[in-house]
Design a protein around this motif. Sequence first.
Motif, PDB file in Angstrom:
ATOM      1  N   PRO A   1       0.439  -1.217  -0.365  1.00 50.34           N
ATOM      2  CA  PRO A   1       0.016  -0.288  -0.252  1.00 50.34           C
ATOM      3  C   PRO A   1       0.642   1.220   0.525  1.00 50.34           C
ATOM      4  CG  PRO A   1      -0.199  -0.994   2.507  1.00 50.34           C
ATOM      5  CD  PRO A   1       0.493  -2.310   1.670  1.00 50.34           C
ATOM      6  N   GLU A   2       0.515   2.169  -0.946  1.00 48.98           N
ATOM      7  CA  GLU A   2       2.222   3.588  -0.842  1.00 48.98           C
ATOM      8  C   GLU A   2       1.281   4.093  -1.658  1.00 48.98           C
ATOM      9  OE1 GLU A   2       3.582   2.323  -4.739  1.00 48.98           O
ATOM     10  OE2 GLU A   2       5.051   0.439  -3.661  1.00 48.98           O
ATOM     11  N   ALA A   3      -0.440   4.616  -1.091  1.00 51.30           N
ATOM     12  CA  ALA A   3      -1.165   5.578  -1.230  1.00 51.30           C
ATOM     13  C   ALA A   3      -0.995   6.671   0.358  1.00 51.30           C
ATOM     14  CB  ALA A   3      -2.695   5.680  -1.556  1.00 51.30           C
ATOM     15  N   ASP A   4      -0.740   7.853  -0.306  1.00 54.62           N
ATOM     16  CA  ASP A   4      -0.100   8.879   0.914  1.00 54.62           C
ATOM     17  C   ASP A   4      -1.684   9.870   1.329  1.00 54.62           C
ATOM     18  OD1 ASP A   4       1.638  11.188   1.731  1.00 54.62           O
ATOM     19  OD2 ASP A   4       0.274  12.595   0.368  1.00 54.62           O
ATOM     20  N   LEU A   5      -2.009   9.190   2.387  1.00 51.03           N
ATOM     21  CA  LEU A   5      -3.452   9.779   3.297  1.00 51.03           C
ATOM     22  C   LEU A   5      -3.344  11.935   2.707  1.00 51.03           C
ATOM     23  CD1 LEU A   5      -5.489   9.135   4.856  1.00 51.03           C
ATOM     24  CD2 LEU A   5      -4.500   9.707   6.266  1.00 51.03           C
ATOM     25  N   ARG A   6      -2.697  12.091   2.444  1.00 48.40           N
ATOM     26  CA  ARG A   6      -2.874  13.680   2.180  1.00 48.40           C
ATOM     27  C   ARG A   6      -2.751  14.012   0.770  1.00 48.40           C
ATOM     28  NH1 ARG A   6       0.749  17.416   0.936  1.00 48.40           N
ATOM     29  NH2 ARG A   6       0.937  19.224   1.590  1.00 48.40           N
ATOM     30  N   GLU A   7      -2.380  13.909   0.135  1.00 47.74           N
ATOM     31  CA  GLU A   7      -2.644  13.884  -1.737  1.00 47.74           C
ATOM     32  C   GLU A   7      -4.504  12.652  -1.722  1.00 47.74           C
ATOM     33  OE1 GLU A   7      -0.982  11.080  -5.043  1.00 47.74           O
ATOM     34  OE2 GLU A   7       0.490  12.074  -3.993  1.00 47.74           O
ATOM     35  N   GLU A   8      -4.452  11.486  -1.149  1.00 47.40           N
ATOM     36  CA  GLU A   8      -5.655  11.113  -1.398  1.00 47.40           C
ATOM     37  C   GLU A   8      -6.708  12.108  -1.272  1.00 47.40           C
ATOM     38  OE1 GLU A   8      -6.420   8.871  -3.417  1.00 47.40           O
ATOM     39  OE2 GLU A   8      -4.075   8.079  -3.714  1.00 47.40           O
ATOM     40  N   LEU A   9      -6.258  12.651   0.373  1.00 47.32           N
ATOM     41  CA  LEU A   9      -7.942  13.625   0.570  1.00 47.32           C
ATOM     42  C   LEU A   9      -8.457  14.800  -0.665  1.00 47.32           C
ATOM     43  CD1 LEU A   9      -7.284  13.313   4.525  1.00 47.32           C
ATOM     44  CD2 LEU A   9      -9.260  12.037   3.149  1.00 47.32           C
ATOM     45  N   HIS A  10      -6.725  15.625  -0.695  1.00 43.49           N
ATOM     46  CA  HIS A  10      -7.149  16.597  -1.648  1.00 43.49           C
ATOM     47  C   HIS A  10      -7.629  16.427  -2.632  1.00 43.49           C
ATOM     48  CE1 HIS A  10      -2.626  18.981   0.104  1.00 43.49           C
ATOM     49  NE2 HIS A  10      -3.865  18.444   1.356  1.00 43.49           N
ATOM     50  N   ARG A  11      -7.417  15.127  -3.004  1.00 49.10           N
ATOM     51  CA  ARG A  11      -8.376  14.600  -4.617  1.00 49.10           C
ATOM     52  C   ARG A  11      -9.341  14.091  -3.785  1.00 49.10           C
ATOM     53  NH1 ARG A  11      -6.327   9.432  -7.157  1.00 49.10           N
ATOM     54  NH2 ARG A  11      -7.698   9.716  -8.096  1.00 49.10           N
ATOM     55  N   THR A  12      -9.861  13.391  -3.352  1.00 49.65           N
ATOM     56  CA  THR A  12     -11.162  12.940  -2.501  1.00 49.65           C
ATOM     57  C   THR A  12     -11.804  15.099  -1.910  1.00 49.65           C
ATOM     58  OG1 THR A  12     -10.194  10.868  -2.116  1.00 49.65           O
ATOM     59  CG2 THR A  12     -12.477  11.933  -1.501  1.00 49.65           C
ATOM     60  N   LEU A  13     -11.373  15.975  -1.597  1.00 53.94           N
ATOM     61  CA  LEU A  13     -11.779  16.624  -1.012  1.00 53.94           C
ATOM     62  C   LEU A  13     -12.148  17.617  -2.157  1.00 53.94           C
ATOM     63  CD1 LEU A  13      -9.575  18.125   1.399  1.00 53.94           C
ATOM     64  CD2 LEU A  13     -12.319  18.639   1.883  1.00 53.94           C
ATOM     65  N   ALA A  14     -11.137  17.634  -3.804  1.00 56.38           N
ATOM     66  CA  ALA A  14     -11.502  18.562  -4.720  1.00 56.38           C
ATOM     67  C   ALA A  14     -12.860  17.658  -6.075  1.00 56.38           C
ATOM     68  CB  ALA A  14     -10.252  18.355  -6.032  1.00 56.38           C
ATOM     69  N   ALA A  15     -12.887  15.819  -6.037  1.00 55.84           N
ATOM     70  CA  ALA A  15     -13.950  16.168  -6.793  1.00 55.84           C
ATOM     71  C   ALA A  15     -15.048  15.731  -5.868  1.00 55.84           C
ATOM     72  CB  ALA A  15     -13.286  14.220  -6.418  1.00 55.84           C
ATOM     73  N   ALA A  16     -15.317  16.139  -4.170  1.00 56.61           N
ATOM     74  CA  ALA A  16     -16.137  15.998  -3.748  1.00 56.61           C
ATOM     75  C   ALA A  16     -16.734  18.179  -4.040  1.00 56.61           C
ATOM     76  CB  ALA A  16     -16.080  15.933  -2.308  1.00 56.61           C
ATOM     77  N   ALA A  17     -16.387  18.216  -4.141  1.00 60.17           N
ATOM     78  CA  ALA A  17     -16.205  20.084  -4.015  1.00 60.17           C
ATOM     79  C   ALA A  17     -16.785  20.453  -6.033  1.00 60.17           C
ATOM     80  CB  ALA A  17     -15.896  20.849  -4.226  1.00 60.17           C
ATOM     81  N   GLY A  18     -16.643  19.727  -6.466  1.00 56.35           N
ATOM     82  CA  GLY A  18     -17.378  19.550  -7.902  1.00 56.35           C
ATOM     83  C   GLY A  18     -18.623  19.190  -8.557  1.00 56.35           C
ATOM     84  N   PRO A  19     -18.448  18.512  -9.886  1.00 55.15           N
ATOM     85  CA  PRO A  19     -19.695  17.180 -10.393  1.00 55.15           C
ATOM     86  C   PRO A  19     -19.978  15.663  -9.486  1.00 55.15           C
ATOM     87  CG  PRO A  19     -18.476  19.191 -12.011  1.00 55.15           C
ATOM     88  CD  PRO A  19     -17.635  19.317 -11.236  1.00 55.15           C
ATOM     89  N   LEU A  20     -18.519  15.277  -9.162  1.00 57.43           N
ATOM     90  CA  LEU A  20     -17.744  13.988  -9.258  1.00 57.43           C
ATOM     91  C   LEU A  20     -18.740  13.611  -7.786  1.00 57.43           C
ATOM     92  CD1 LEU A  20     -14.372  13.266  -9.880  1.00 57.43           C
ATOM     93  CD2 LEU A  20     -16.090  12.324 -10.911  1.00 57.43           C
ATOM     94  N   GLY A  21     -18.733  15.218  -7.379  1.00 55.99           N
ATOM     95  CA  GLY A  21     -19.159  14.825  -5.856  1.00 55.99           C
ATOM     96  C   GLY A  21     -20.778  15.130  -5.710  1.00 55.99           C
ATOM     97  N   GLU A  22     -21.187  14.984  -6.693  1.00 50.98           N
ATOM     98  CA  GLU A  22     -23.166  15.590  -7.069  1.00 50.98           C
ATOM     99  C   GLU A  22     -23.663  13.309  -7.022  1.00 50.98           C
ATOM    100  OE1 GLU A  22     -24.573  17.845  -6.804  1.00 50.98           O
ATOM    101  OE2 GLU A  22     -23.049  19.434  -7.892  1.00 50.98           O
TER     102      GLU A  22
END
Length: 324
Positions: A300-321
């Motif tokens: 498991p290599e994913a960086d939690l901070r980086e993944e949270l940034h990506r998820t926050l960006a998605a949640a704020a945009g059309p992907l979050g609908e």
Amino acid sequence: MRGGRDMRVLVTGGLGYLGGRIVQALAGRPDVAVRVLAHGARPLPSGFPPGVEVRRGDVLNPESLRGVCDGVSHVVHLAGLNQAASRKSPGDALAISGSGTLHLASEAAEAGAGRFLYVSSIHVYGAARTGRVSEEAPTVPVSWYGASRVVGELTAQMVGRDRGLSVVVLRLSNGYGPPAYPGTTCWELMVNDLCRQAARRGEIALRTSGTQLRDFVAVTDIVRAIDLFASAPDGVTGGGTFNVGSGRLHTVLSVAECVRDAFAEVSGRRIPIHVGAEAAAEPPMPHVDITRARAVGYVPEADLREELHRTLAAAAGPLGEDAP
């Protein structure tokens, strides 16, 4: 997928949360051709990769599956009901995971597929136990979702033994991360929900005290695991079962604090976290042991901070609908 230039991969559930991310990762690779089995007649989502073949069918209708595995080297079987839908319709959950897996695995065996990857869940283990839980632990699910996954695992393995089909089972921990397509059902997942609360409400509210422990694994790592185990030789996997997680436990409150901090980094605002007083309603989840998966090469290599940034960006945009 790894190794070879003539790999044709069938992904069931390829329009869903995890399936969408897998298809997105595989599409455009010169060594892999992707085919998706889609249920119903709904249009393809915005952002669906060009060049991906789509077949329409229903795993509960074996006639609709005829030929779907022809020419396929690997099957990644994700089709099934999520936790909420399984609670609401347990009969459907059991039928899709049982009869549906029987029909699809039989079709894969008939077509001569080289590997059938059944994607399951750590919910098959039931409530938490002392110490880490290995793949040898008994499966005693406490939810219809977990029960349906046990049925799916056993069905795939029975077809494998009867028909000589190479079957590998992956038991996933608690996934998180952005979806591939708008309207994807994924924002009820714990970490995703925390990110969408931060992005859309400017606060985070926990229903509980947040002291419950969870192993949260990024979908980025899940996709890597599916890539690895779909292609690993039988001599390496042994046609076995593998836990896939991060290997680390976090409290829900500590993850909420990480989401708050990540949101502050991208917005410049520090938002409040409201902690509930009630105890967690669901039983504690097991701490799964990923030693067996590590031995095959899963890291498991994913960086939690980086993944949270990506998820926050998605949640704020059309992907979050939510789905209409």
